[in-house]
Design a protein around this motif. Sequence first.
Motif, short mmCIF file in Angstrom:
data_model
loop_
_atom_site.label_atom_id
_atom_site.label_comp_id
_atom_site.label_asym_id
_atom_site.label_seq_id
_atom_site.Cartn_x
_atom_site.Cartn_y
_atom_site.Cartn_z
N ILE A 272 0.85 -1.19 0.00
CA ILE A 272 0.00 0.00 0.00
C ILE A 272 0.89 1.24 0.00
N GLY A 273 0.53 2.22 -0.80
CA GLY A 273 1.27 3.48 -0.84
C GLY A 273 2.39 3.52 -1.85
N LEU A 274 2.63 2.42 -2.57
CA LEU A 274 3.65 2.41 -3.61
C LEU A 274 3.06 2.92 -4.92
N GLU A 275 3.80 3.78 -5.62
CA GLU A 275 3.38 4.14 -6.96
C GLU A 275 3.53 2.94 -7.88
N ARG A 276 2.86 2.95 -9.02
CA ARG A 276 2.86 1.78 -9.91
C ARG A 276 4.28 1.27 -10.24
N PRO A 277 5.22 2.14 -10.67
CA PRO A 277 6.56 1.63 -10.98
C PRO A 277 7.22 0.96 -9.78
N ALA A 278 7.04 1.54 -8.59
CA ALA A 278 7.63 0.95 -7.38
C ALA A 278 6.96 -0.38 -7.05
N LEU A 279 5.66 -0.47 -7.28
CA LEU A 279 4.94 -1.72 -7.05
C LEU A 279 5.45 -2.81 -7.99
N ALA A 280 5.64 -2.46 -9.26
CA ALA A 280 6.17 -3.42 -10.23
C ALA A 280 7.59 -3.85 -9.84
N ARG B 42 4.50 -5.56 -14.71
CA ARG B 42 3.65 -4.39 -14.93
C ARG B 42 2.18 -4.77 -14.96
N MET B 43 1.85 -5.88 -15.66
CA MET B 43 0.45 -6.32 -15.71
C MET B 43 -0.04 -6.72 -14.32
N ARG B 44 0.78 -7.47 -13.61
CA ARG B 44 0.39 -7.89 -12.27
C ARG B 44 0.24 -6.69 -11.33
N ALA B 45 1.12 -5.71 -11.49
CA ALA B 45 1.02 -4.50 -10.66
C ALA B 45 -0.31 -3.80 -10.89
N ASN B 46 -0.74 -3.73 -12.14
CA ASN B 46 -2.04 -3.09 -12.44
C ASN B 46 -3.19 -3.87 -11.81
N GLN B 47 -3.11 -5.21 -11.85
CA GLN B 47 -4.17 -6.02 -11.23
C GLN B 47 -4.21 -5.79 -9.72
N ILE B 48 -3.05 -5.85 -9.10
CA ILE B 48 -2.98 -5.68 -7.64
C ILE B 48 -3.44 -4.29 -7.25
N TRP B 49 -3.04 -3.29 -8.03
CA TRP B 49 -3.45 -1.90 -7.78
C TRP B 49 -4.97 -1.80 -7.68
#
Length: 420
Positions: free
Chosen positions: A39-47, A61-68
């Motif tokens: 929680i609180g990570l921007e998309r690039p940091a989450l990826a 990147r795809m998984r990060a978008n799903q989790i987001w």
Amino acid sequence: MTVVLDATRQTTADAPVAGPAPAPVVASAARAAEKPSLIGLERPALASALVAAGVAERQARMRANQIWQWLYHYGVTDFAAMTNVGKDLRALLAERFTIARPEIVTEQISSDGTRKWLLRMPARGAGRPVEVETVYIPEVGRGTLCVSSQVGCTLTCSFCHTGTQTLVRNLTAEEIVAQVLVARDRLGDHPGGRTPDGAMVPTEGSRLVSNIVMMGMGEPLYNFDEVKTALLIASDGEGIALSRRRITLSTSGVVPMIARAGEEIGVSLAVSLHAANDATRDVLVPLNKKYPIAELLDACRRYPGLSNARRITFEYVMLKGVNDSPSDARALVRLLKGIPAKINLIPFNPWPGSGYECSDWETIEAFADIVNEAGYASPIRTPRGRDILAACGQLKSESQRMRARERLALEAMVAGSDED
């Protein structure tokens, strides 16, 4: 009605309410301290976090978008609920990361429906857990969440309860966003609309948390990067998805950061003004000695996107015999000439030990009449949550005492090292 709710007991003044926070919320602090949160990570940091955990870079990147979407749109608190994410990846995520909420220490419900949560954030590094307050104000057709950006405050505004608590630390983007998620959890505001006791919430398609104001504990512009990240998550169309027009950042006047707030965050601006001359404002808002009114208003005139459709809100607390005379009202009108503005008149909300009194209602109305006649909207803010110290200027936590103990322990350790 005033309700106090904690992890182990519930007491109600005159009516039953929903049961205590579910165990996953109450027990979250220890887990969150053990594992990094997504929680609180921007998309690039989450990826990047997914790649570091072993997810193939081409999939991250795809998984990060799903989790987001699961984190912010659906508000899930368990990786197992992410049904379009593979079972093996869900197990990996649960092993390596957490998406747990802060602990709800107390929940108080005012007689007017305002809710205040005292949230305990897990320890960071060698530090200890800290506590902040978050307030939800239900209104006809909208619901406003007042979010904190710091534990304590450095500004010592003389009329503000938070100002009596020295700064303990800045909140992280995770901790700022988590306040929004906890509020939506408790209100049943995620898709599906269920409160913690399982009851459906009849929202008819509307959102209970429709507005966010960064007006809780702390000065947001002294925690700029974390506040920026949190508010960009809150306004992301695939996340919490609130319009930037429905998010307001309030500052006491950190002049050098105002332009950046407009350019990089793009939310609505509110300024805690409270006086029409430097002599009075120096006492009420000591930051004025560093950034006097003329500099502050110059920065406001240059605020990116400023227009009649996007006005700056000037907050003005009404203090008996201090700033509430007709001459003060006329000076305020002259001061703001040429700035698209709305002036919120705030009846002073008392707190233990405060040295001010609220202006008489007739005085406030006379002040509002002068401002209105000059062409400025000047609504008088109805005090909300006063009986639970949830109104404007009343927020404070006990983390200051915790910090003092830490500081004494650190000083003793340093002294011991010097002796060696």
